[in-house]
Motif scaffolding. Structure first.
Motif, PDB file in Angstrom:
ATOM      1  N   ALA A  14       4.068  10.313  -6.657  1.00 51.35           N
ATOM      2  CA  ALA A  14       5.031  10.705  -7.688  1.00 51.35           C
ATOM      3  C   ALA A  14       4.311  11.137  -8.958  1.00 51.35           C
ATOM      4  O   ALA A  14       4.695  12.133  -9.596  1.00 51.35           O
ATOM      5  CB  ALA A  14       5.992   9.558  -7.975  1.00 51.35           C
ATOM      6  N   ALA A  15       3.246  10.407  -9.323  1.00 47.73           N
ATOM      7  CA  ALA A  15       2.482  10.780 -10.520  1.00 47.73           C
ATOM      8  C   ALA A  15       1.798  12.126 -10.324  1.00 47.73           C
ATOM      9  O   ALA A  15       1.799  12.969 -11.230  1.00 47.73           O
ATOM     10  CB  ALA A  15       1.452   9.699 -10.834  1.00 47.73           C
ATOM     11  N   THR A  16       1.243  12.353  -9.127  1.00 47.16           N
ATOM     12  CA  THR A  16       0.580  13.638  -8.843  1.00 47.16           C
ATOM     13  C   THR A  16       1.587  14.780  -8.860  1.00 47.16           C
ATOM     14  O   THR A  16       1.303  15.854  -9.401  1.00 47.16           O
ATOM     15  CB  THR A  16      -0.124  13.565  -7.468  1.00 47.16           C
ATOM     16  OG1 THR A  16      -1.049  12.484  -7.486  1.00 47.16           O
ATOM     17  CG2 THR A  16      -0.844  14.853  -7.152  1.00 47.16           C
ATOM     18  N   MET A  17       2.763  14.541  -8.274  1.00 49.99           N
ATOM     19  CA  MET A  17       3.788  15.597  -8.262  1.00 49.99           C
ATOM     20  C   MET A  17       4.286  15.890  -9.677  1.00 49.99           C
ATOM     21  O   MET A  17       4.533  17.047 -10.024  1.00 49.99           O
ATOM     22  CB  MET A  17       4.942  15.205  -7.340  1.00 49.99           C
ATOM     23  CG  MET A  17       4.556  15.254  -5.879  1.00 49.99           C
ATOM     24  SD  MET A  17       5.924  14.921  -4.786  1.00 49.99           S
ATOM     25  CE  MET A  17       6.881  16.402  -4.977  1.00 49.99           C
TER      26      MET A  17
ATOM     27  N   LEU B 230       2.540  15.561 -12.356  1.00 48.85           N
ATOM     28  CA  LEU B 230       1.446  16.310 -12.974  1.00 48.85           C
ATOM     29  C   LEU B 230       1.452  17.759 -12.498  1.00 48.85           C
ATOM     30  O   LEU B 230       1.286  18.689 -13.303  1.00 48.85           O
ATOM     31  CB  LEU B 230       0.108  15.630 -12.645  1.00 48.85           C
ATOM     32  CG  LEU B 230      -1.130  16.203 -13.314  1.00 48.85           C
ATOM     33  CD1 LEU B 230      -1.032  16.059 -14.824  1.00 48.85           C
ATOM     34  CD2 LEU B 230      -2.373  15.489 -12.798  1.00 48.85           C
ATOM     35  N   ALA B 231       1.674  17.954 -11.190  1.00 50.05           N
ATOM     36  CA  ALA B 231       1.715  19.312 -10.639  1.00 50.05           C
ATOM     37  C   ALA B 231       2.903  20.091 -11.212  1.00 50.05           C
ATOM     38  O   ALA B 231       2.785  21.282 -11.531  1.00 50.05           O
ATOM     39  CB  ALA B 231       1.792  19.265  -9.117  1.00 50.05           C
ATOM     40  N   ASP B 232       4.058  19.406 -11.323  1.00 48.20           N
ATOM     41  CA  ASP B 232       5.236  20.075 -11.901  1.00 48.20           C
ATOM     42  C   ASP B 232       4.969  20.481 -13.344  1.00 48.20           C
ATOM     43  O   ASP B 232       5.333  21.585 -13.768  1.00 48.20           O
ATOM     44  CB  ASP B 232       6.463  19.161 -11.835  1.00 48.20           C
ATOM     45  CG  ASP B 232       7.015  19.038 -10.429  1.00 48.20           C
ATOM     46  OD1 ASP B 232       6.633  19.847  -9.559  1.00 48.20           O
ATOM     47  OD2 ASP B 232       7.829  18.113 -10.201  1.00 48.20           O
ATOM     48  N   THR B 233       4.336  19.584 -14.088  1.00 48.81           N
ATOM     49  CA  THR B 233       4.017  19.893 -15.482  1.00 48.81           C
ATOM     50  C   THR B 233       3.052  21.071 -15.560  1.00 48.81           C
ATOM     51  O   THR B 233       3.225  21.981 -16.378  1.00 48.81           O
ATOM     52  CB  THR B 233       3.412  18.659 -16.175  1.00 48.81           C
ATOM     53  OG1 THR B 233       4.338  17.588 -16.079  1.00 48.81           O
ATOM     54  CG2 THR B 233       3.105  18.916 -17.624  1.00 48.81           C
TER      55      THR B 233
ATOM     56  N   ALA C 207       0.839  -1.209   0.000  1.00 49.66           N
ATOM     57  CA  ALA C 207       0.000   0.000   0.000  1.00 49.66           C
ATOM     58  C   ALA C 207       0.869   1.252   0.000  1.00 49.66           C
ATOM     59  O   ALA C 207       0.562   2.234  -0.689  1.00 49.66           O
ATOM     60  CB  ALA C 207      -0.930  -0.005   1.210  1.00 49.66           C
ATOM     61  N   LEU C 208       1.968   1.218   0.747  1.00 49.09           N
ATOM     62  CA  LEU C 208       2.880   2.360   0.780  1.00 49.09           C
ATOM     63  C   LEU C 208       3.531   2.587  -0.579  1.00 49.09           C
ATOM     64  O   LEU C 208       3.651   3.727  -1.040  1.00 49.09           O
ATOM     65  CB  LEU C 208       3.944   2.132   1.854  1.00 49.09           C
ATOM     66  CG  LEU C 208       4.934   3.265   2.091  1.00 49.09           C
ATOM     67  CD1 LEU C 208       4.214   4.510   2.575  1.00 49.09           C
ATOM     68  CD2 LEU C 208       5.995   2.846   3.088  1.00 49.09           C
ATOM     69  N   GLN C 209       3.931   1.505  -1.245  1.00 47.73           N
ATOM     70  CA  GLN C 209       4.536   1.638  -2.573  1.00 47.73           C
ATOM     71  C   GLN C 209       3.529   2.195  -3.577  1.00 47.73           C
ATOM     72  O   GLN C 209       3.870   3.050  -4.401  1.00 47.73           O
ATOM     73  CB  GLN C 209       5.070   0.286  -3.041  1.00 47.73           C
ATOM     74  CG  GLN C 209       6.312  -0.165  -2.310  1.00 47.73           C
ATOM     75  CD  GLN C 209       6.740  -1.573  -2.666  1.00 47.73           C
ATOM     76  OE1 GLN C 209       5.975  -2.334  -3.257  1.00 47.73           O
ATOM     77  NE2 GLN C 209       7.951  -1.942  -2.292  1.00 47.73           N
ATOM     78  N   THR C 210       2.279   1.735  -3.476  1.00 47.61           N
ATOM     79  CA  THR C 210       1.235   2.252  -4.365  1.00 47.61           C
ATOM     80  C   THR C 210       1.001   3.736  -4.100  1.00 47.61           C
ATOM     81  O   THR C 210       0.892   4.531  -5.041  1.00 47.61           O
ATOM     82  CB  THR C 210      -0.072   1.457  -4.159  1.00 47.61           C
ATOM     83  OG1 THR C 210       0.197   0.079  -4.414  1.00 47.61           O
ATOM     84  CG2 THR C 210      -1.162   1.939  -5.080  1.00 47.61           C
ATOM     85  N   ALA C 211       0.947   4.108  -2.817  1.00 44.21           N
ATOM     86  CA  ALA C 211       0.749   5.516  -2.469  1.00 44.21           C
ATOM     87  C   ALA C 211       1.925   6.365  -2.950  1.00 44.21           C
ATOM     88  O   ALA C 211       1.736   7.493  -3.425  1.00 44.21           O
ATOM     89  CB  ALA C 211       0.568   5.661  -0.960  1.00 44.21           C
ATOM     90  N   GLU C 212       3.131   5.825  -2.839  1.00 45.05           N
ATOM     91  CA  GLU C 212       4.319   6.551  -3.304  1.00 45.05           C
ATOM     92  C   GLU C 212       4.272   6.765  -4.818  1.00 45.05           C
ATOM     93  O   GLU C 212       4.593   7.844  -5.321  1.00 45.05           O
ATOM     94  CB  GLU C 212       5.577   5.781  -2.907  1.00 45.05           C
ATOM     95  CG  GLU C 212       6.856   6.514  -3.199  1.00 45.05           C
ATOM     96  CD  GLU C 212       8.088   5.737  -2.763  1.00 45.05           C
ATOM     97  OE1 GLU C 212       9.183   6.323  -2.826  1.00 45.05           O
ATOM     98  OE2 GLU C 212       7.965   4.563  -2.374  1.00 45.05           O
TER      99      GLU C 212
END
Length: 196
Positions: A114-117, A119-122, A105-110
């Motif tokens: 990472a995908a959200t960050m 997206l936010a960076d983009t 679950a932690l790896q999935t959340a990570e």
């Protein structure tokens, strides 16, 4: 009493004791032989030669009762310890499964973070690109007035993204002290980067 008389009185006593011990030993030997002769020998079988399974404590009737009780207590204690070890192994296995599930679950959340960050960076980069385009489209005097109100580090970041002609026009519209401060920040921004 002299020494020789003491030795003389001890000798018959020692001889008598030796004779008694010899007779007692002979009686024991004779009794043991008669018991051994009275018993029938067990028939020899091939499986009797090799006994792969140890006999349980209860089957050994020739041991004293207190020894049997002690051995039985040890068996009970060992069985209790084995049971406790099996319970601990089951608890450890369950805890390990929970830990693996939490790790997954932690790896999935990570990965989601990472995908959200990313997206936010983009999105932030896209927003900055549009804002740079806006400043380049504005008249230099209007852009210079906005840059005069910005924090110097923030303004220097925008100037670094603008086309050189637009940045030069904005710097020309600022007061000399502000233009110098922004230029110093731009020049020093990459000064600490190691060079090959």
């Amino acid at each position: 009493m002299s020494r020789t008389s003491k030795t003389a009185t001890r000798t018959p006593i020692l001889m008598t004791l030796a004779a008694l011990f010899t007779v007692a030993a002979g009686l024991r030997l004779a009794t043991g032989l008669s018991v051994a002769l009275a018993q029938e020998p067990a028939p020899a079988t091939p499986s009797a030669a090799v006994d792969p399974a140890p006999q349980p404590v209860a089957a050994t009737a020739d041991l004293p009762a207190d020894m049997l009780i002690d051995l039985r207590r040890r068996e009970v204690n060992l069985a209790a310890r084995e049971s406790a070890l099996r319970e601990q192994e089951a608890l450890i296995a369950a805890a390990q499964q929970r830990l693996e599930a939490q790790l997954q679950a932690l790896q999935t959340a990570e990965q989601d973070l990472a995908a959200t960050m990313a997206l936010a960076d983009t999105a932030a980069e896209d927003d900055l690109g549009r804002l740079v385009s806006v400043f380049e489209a504005m008249k230099p005097e209007e852009s210079a007035a906005v840059f005069a109100e910005m924090a110097p580090e923030f303004a220097a970041g925008f100037l670094g993204r603008l086309a050189p002609e637009s940045a030069a026009a904005i710097l020309a519209g600022l007061e000399p002290r502000q233009a110098y401060g922004l230029s110093a920040i731009l020049a020093g921004r990459n000064a600490l980067i190691p060079r090959d």
